[in-house]
Write an enzyme that holds these catalytic residues in place. Structure first.
Site, short mmCIF file in Angstrom:
data_model
loop_
_atom_site.label_atom_id
_atom_site.label_comp_id
_atom_site.label_asym_id
_atom_site.label_seq_id
_atom_site.Cartn_x
_atom_site.Cartn_y
_atom_site.Cartn_z
CE1 TYR A 99 49.06 44.15 33.50
CE2 TYR A 99 49.02 46.23 34.69
CZ TYR A 99 48.48 44.98 34.44
OH TYR A 99 47.36 44.58 35.10
CG ASP A 156 51.06 41.91 35.98
OD1 ASP A 156 51.04 40.70 35.60
OD2 ASP A 156 50.32 42.33 36.88
CD GLU A 187 45.04 47.06 35.49
OE1 GLU A 187 46.05 46.67 36.10
OE2 GLU A 187 44.08 46.30 35.21
#
Ligand code: ADE
Length: 371
Positions: free
Chosen positions: A139, A157, A56
Site C-alpha cells: 500500500y 488499503d 501515509e
C-alpha cells in the site's frame, strides 16, 4: 469495449461487465468526482516523496484529523530524509507520542538510514525498490510511487478494499492477503497512466467520505453510484466481508505516580515488545493498594508522606486492553539521583519534562494529566 457500451449495459441492470470492465468504466466519473470533492490536506499541498511517505505511515491506523498536527510538526522538525535518519530515538518518539504503533516510527527511521546509504538521501522512484525499505508494504509503496512519482501502481488499503468489494459485490474476505493481492492486480490494470496519483487518492477519498466505515454509505453522492453492484443489489450492509478479529486480552495494571513536590518517577520500558523503549510510569500487575505498591517498590517508610487513589483509565492496543487504576504516593523529600538502592531502574524526572523531554505513550495520558 467502448465506454458508451459499458454505460448502456450498466443502465440495463445486471450486466455482464467483468470486474475490470466495471472499474474501467468508473475511472472518468471517479476522477471528475475527485476534482470536485478532494479535501485540502497538508500532505496534498506539494506531494513530495518524503511528505507522502511520512503522511501515509501516520495515516495507517490513525484518523486524518488526528494526523494533521503531527504531520505538520514532524515536517517542520525533520524536514528531510537525512534529518530523519539522524534523529535521536527519544526525539523521534516524542514527535510520535500519542500516535501509537511506535514501530511505524522506528521503521521510518530505519528506512531513512537505508535511503541515505543506498539512494543519496532520496526515496527511490521505483515500486520494487520502495517495497524493500523497512515498514513499506504494497500500500505505502503504491501510494508513494503514484502520488509522488506518477508511477501507475495500486495503493489498496482496508478502505479501498471496502470500496472495491462493494462496487464488485465481492463476498471474499478482505482481511485475506490473497484477496488484497487480487484487488491490487485488478486496480493495476485500470490505473490511468497519466493520473495514477489522483486515481489512487480518489479511491481513498471515496472510502473516507462516501463509502464510509461503520455506518450507512452515502451512495447518493458516489461516483460509482450506477456501477456499484452492492448498492444495486442492496448488499452494502453485508459487504465487505471481514473475518472477525481475535478478542483482545485484558490486563489489569496499577499505575503508580511516585511524586515529590517537583519530580515524578518514570522508567524506560524493555527494548522488546509493547511500547518498546518508551518511557512509562512505574506500574504493577493487578489491582493493588497503596501499601502493596509502597512495598513492591521498596520505598523506605521514612520517605512515605501519604497516598491517594486516582481514577481508573482504559487504553486499547491492537491485541491487549489495559484496564488501569492509579495510586499517587507522595515522598517527603526530593530524590537525588542516583539514589541509594531502592529506586532500581526508576529515574526522577522534573514534572515539566514529561511534556518536553520524555516520550510517554498515550496509554499513560490520563495519569500524566494528574501529575
Ligand atoms: N488515508 C490514507 N492515505 C490517505 C491520504 N493520502 N489522504 C487522505 N486519507 C488517507
Amino acid at each position: 469495449m467502448s465506454e458508451l457500451y459499458n454505460r448502456l449495459q450498466v443502465l440495463e441492470g445486471d450486466t455482464p461487465l467483468s470486474p475490470e470492465e466495471r472499474l474501467r468504466a468508473a475511472v472518468r466519473p471517479l476522477l471528475s468526482w475527485y476534482g470536485e470533492n478532494a479535501r485540502t490536506l497538508p500532505w496534498r499541498e506539494s506531494p513530495k516523496p518524503y511528505s507522502v511517505w511520512v503522511s501515509e505511515i501516520m495515516l495507517q491506523q490513525t484518523r486524518v484529523e488526528a494526523v494533521k498536527p503531527y504531520f505538520e510538526r514532524f515536517m517542520r522538525e525533520l524536514p528531510t530524509v537525512k534529518d530523519l535518519a539522524e534523529a535521536e530515538d527519544d526525539r523521534l518518539m516524542k514527535l510520535w507520542e500519542g500516535l501509537g504503533y511506535y514501530s511505524r516510527a522506528r521503521n521510518l527511521k530505519k528506512a531513512a538510514v537505508a535511503a541515505c546509504e543506498k539512494y543519496g538521501g532520496e526515496l527511490p522512484a521505483d515500486y520494487g525498490e520502495l517495497l524493500k525499505l523497512p515498514g513499506i508494504g504494497s500500500y505505502t509503496a503504491g501510494a508513494i510511487a503514484s502520488i509522488a512519482f506518477g508511477i501507475p501502481e495500486p495503493a489498496v488499503d482496508g478502505n479501498v478494499l471496502r470500496v472495491l468489494s462493494r462496487v464488485l459485490a465481492s463476498r471474499e474476505d478482505i482481511s485475506r492477503q490473497a484477496v488484497k493481492r487480487g484487488m491490487e492486480e485488478l486496480v493495476r490494470g485500470v490505473i490511468p497512466p497519466d493520473r495514477a496519483g489522483d486515481f489512487n487518492q480518489a479511491l481513498i477519498e471515496v472510502g473516507a467520505l462516501v463509502c464510509i466505515p461503520g455506518g450507512e454509505p452515502k451512495c447518493a453522492g458516489c461516483p460509482f453510484h450506477s456501477l456499484c453492484l452492492a448498492r444495486r443489489r442492496g448488499l452494502t450492509g453485508e459487504i465487505p466481508v471481514k473475518a472477525p478479529k481475535k478478542a483482545r486480552r485484558i490486563e489489569r495494571r496499577t499505575i503508580v505516580l511516585l511524586e515529590t513536590e517537583t519530580q515524578v518517577a518514570i522508567r524506560r520500558r524493555p527494548e522488546e515488545g509493547l511500547l518498546a523503549s518508551l518511557w512509562e510510569f512505574p506500574s504493577l500487575e493487578g489491582d493493588l493498594g497503596a501499601e502493596e505498591a509502597r512495598e513492591a517498590f521498596g520505598i523506605p517508610p521514612e520517605l512515605f508522606a501519604g497516598a491517594e487513589e486516582l481514577p481508573e483509565a482504559k487504553h486499547i492496543f491492537s491485541h491487549v486492553e489495559w484496564h488501569m487504576r492509579g495510586i499517587r504516593i507522595r515522598l517527603t523529600a526530593p530524590v537525588q539521583a542516583p539514589a541509594d538502592g531502592w529506586m532500581g531502574e526508576l529515574i526522577f524526572a522534573d514534572k515539566g519534562e514529561l511534556w518536553t523531554r520524555y516520550p510517554l505513550p498515550g496509554a499513560f495520558a490520563a495519569y500524566r494529566r494528574l501529575v
